[in-house]
Enzyme design. Sequence first.
Site, PDB file in Angstrom:
ATOM      1  N   ASP A 155       9.251   2.719   1.625  1.00  0.00           N
ATOM      2  CA  ASP A 155       8.067   3.445   2.071  1.00  0.00           C
ATOM      3  C   ASP A 155       7.984   3.246   3.576  1.00  0.00           C
ATOM      4  O   ASP A 155       7.561   2.191   4.046  1.00  0.00           O
ATOM      5  CB  ASP A 155       6.816   2.904   1.363  1.00  0.00           C
ATOM      6  CG  ASP A 155       5.529   3.607   1.821  1.00  0.00           C
ATOM      7  OD1 ASP A 155       5.572   4.318   2.858  1.00  0.00           O
ATOM      8  OD2 ASP A 155       4.495   3.441   1.148  1.00  0.00           O
ATOM      9  N   PHE A 169       0.862  -1.186   0.000  1.00  0.00           N
ATOM     10  CA  PHE A 169       0.000   0.000   0.000  1.00  0.00           C
ATOM     11  C   PHE A 169       0.890   1.225   0.000  1.00  0.00           C
ATOM     12  O   PHE A 169       1.754   1.377   0.864  1.00  0.00           O
ATOM     13  CB  PHE A 169      -0.917   0.027   1.229  1.00  0.00           C
ATOM     14  CG  PHE A 169      -1.812   1.239   1.239  1.00  0.00           C
ATOM     15  CD1 PHE A 169      -2.979   1.253   0.499  1.00  0.00           C
ATOM     16  CD2 PHE A 169      -1.466   2.377   1.967  1.00  0.00           C
ATOM     17  CE1 PHE A 169      -3.807   2.380   0.475  1.00  0.00           C
ATOM     18  CE2 PHE A 169      -2.283   3.509   1.949  1.00  0.00           C
ATOM     19  CZ  PHE A 169      -3.448   3.499   1.206  1.00  0.00           C
ATOM     20  N   LYS A 228       2.937  10.491   8.066  1.00  0.00           N
ATOM     21  CA  LYS A 228       2.229  10.076   9.284  1.00  0.00           C
ATOM     22  C   LYS A 228       2.822  10.651  10.592  1.00  0.00           C
ATOM     23  O   LYS A 228       2.543  11.778  10.928  1.00  0.00           O
ATOM     24  CB  LYS A 228       2.103   8.559   9.314  1.00  0.00           C
ATOM     25  CG  LYS A 228       1.161   8.070   8.197  1.00  0.00           C
ATOM     26  CD  LYS A 228       0.547   6.711   8.442  1.00  0.00           C
ATOM     27  CE  LYS A 228      -0.657   6.494   7.548  1.00  0.00           C
ATOM     28  NZ  LYS A 228      -0.451   5.554   6.464  1.00  0.00           N
TER      29      LYS A 228
HETATM   30  C1  LIG Z   1      -0.693   5.806   4.986  1.00  0.00           C
HETATM   31  C2  LIG Z   1       0.277   5.259   4.022  1.00  0.00           C
HETATM   32  C3  LIG Z   1       0.479   5.866   2.763  1.00  0.00           C
HETATM   33  C4  LIG Z   1      -0.366   7.027   2.282  1.00  0.00           C
HETATM   34  O1  LIG Z   1      -0.258   8.161   3.087  1.00  0.00           O
HETATM   35  P1  LIG Z   1      -1.371   9.325   2.941  1.00  0.00           P
HETATM   36  O2  LIG Z   1      -0.890  10.376   3.895  1.00  0.00           O
HETATM   37  O3  LIG Z   1      -2.676   8.717   3.322  1.00  0.00           O
HETATM   38  O4  LIG Z   1      -1.356   9.775   1.539  1.00  0.00           O
HETATM   39  C5  LIG Z   1       1.452   5.331   1.932  1.00  0.00           C
HETATM   40  N1  LIG Z   1       2.193   4.279   2.303  1.00  0.00           N
HETATM   41  C6  LIG Z   1       2.028   3.681   3.513  1.00  0.00           C
HETATM   42  C7  LIG Z   1       2.901   2.533   3.891  1.00  0.00           C
HETATM   43  C8  LIG Z   1       1.057   4.140   4.391  1.00  0.00           C
HETATM   44  O5  LIG Z   1       0.885   3.521   5.568  1.00  0.00           O
END
Ligand SMILES: *Cc1c(COP(=O)(O)O)cnc(C)c1O
Length: 398
Positions: free
Chosen positions: A216, A131, A245
């Site tokens: 990521d 994701f 985050k």
């Molecule tokens: C939450 C998340 C995203 C997306 O972040 P947003 O601030 O919602 O755009 C991308 N990669 C990972 C691993 C995430 O947990």
Amino acid sequence: MSSNSHLYATYAPPEQEFVRGEGVRLYDAKDRDWLDCTSGIAVSALGYSHPHLVETLQEQSGKLWHLSNIFKVPGQERLAARLCQATFADRVFFSNSGAEAIECAVKTARRYFYSKGEPQRIDILTFEGAFHGRTLAAIAAGGQEKYLEGFGPKAPGFVHLPFGDHEALKAAIGETTAAILIEPIQGEGGIRPVPAQCLRGLRELCDEAGILLIFDEIQTGMGRTGKLFAYEWSGAEPDIMAIAKGLGGGFPIGACLATEEAASGMTLASHGTTFGGGPLAMAVGNAVLDVMLEDGFLEHVREMAKLLRQQLAQLVDTYPDLLEDVRGEGLLQGVKAKIPNTEIIAQFRKHGVLTVAAGDNVIRFLPPLIVTAEELREVRDRLDLAMAELAGAVAGAK
Ligand SMILES: *Cc1c(COP(=O)(O)O)cnc(C)c1O
């Protein structure tokens, strides 16, 4: 409720409404409390109403809200320097969200090869269950049909591979490959950690093939696993990393970090943002780092993680008909359920504990990093009650 709502129907929140938060607790209008093990999905890393963050935001909001990156933004150089000091990186681009940080990471990788005279290298290799966010490029990167369905042609240049298949990955690297993009622990995918030796294997593979490695760490970063970034557990460093985050502790912010070399294609005017890296976000990001870089902060996370892990393992042992196993690192833990995870999550909520679903029928526990042993024991007591009631109901229904 939904029929008279003016909001997009993309979310279906439960009835209760929270009006304030303090530490790890959220309160409704009647002052009933919930112990929050979601942290707004790994965002409120320092809990709610952290005095240093509140004070910092209040002070900055009296000075300057917005400037534009056409001017020097207060706090930007300092936050970038501190992030680089603490990581593999030399350069930072600030955004407002995780998905934007991913977009910047992909653009940085492609532009690197473009500037080296290899413009055909555009492919980003990603993994099943990944994701990376919800923009058009990010859903293409994630490759999950449930997020792509109905949104037109999938953006080209993303190749999806099975999770944990080194040979398939090796075979997929070719003349159009630019980078491998991976979460050190899949978050939304169900708290699936990538073993340290695999991350080191990826690093070697990228070095051999002359391609870039992108992590990521939007969910796994900012102390969540007990190190500032999860990659530190493996010893494998990326060339580019997306974070967001927890970096803002609840204030919207994202960042793409890169080595000097990897960032070398991102020349003047090649990328931009109106809101990214604004004065409010920079002030709060620096305040989050003030707390996280203090001596003992990450040790505290690791200690609490050990306790949470023990408690969850015990819960699984006690209810083997309902729960399967515990996986994760630090305060990013997942419990795989044997009945629909949403039923258990609703039951936990009823008993005053907030958790969040993840893929693979997993219940995610991500309490604020400032959670105490006493609060974790309170979480355990509430979970015990919730599970005992649920087990009784399930047995009664049989
Ligand atoms: C939450 C998340 C995203 C997306 O972040 P947003 O601030 O919602 O755009 C991308 N990669 C990972 C691993 C995430 O947990």
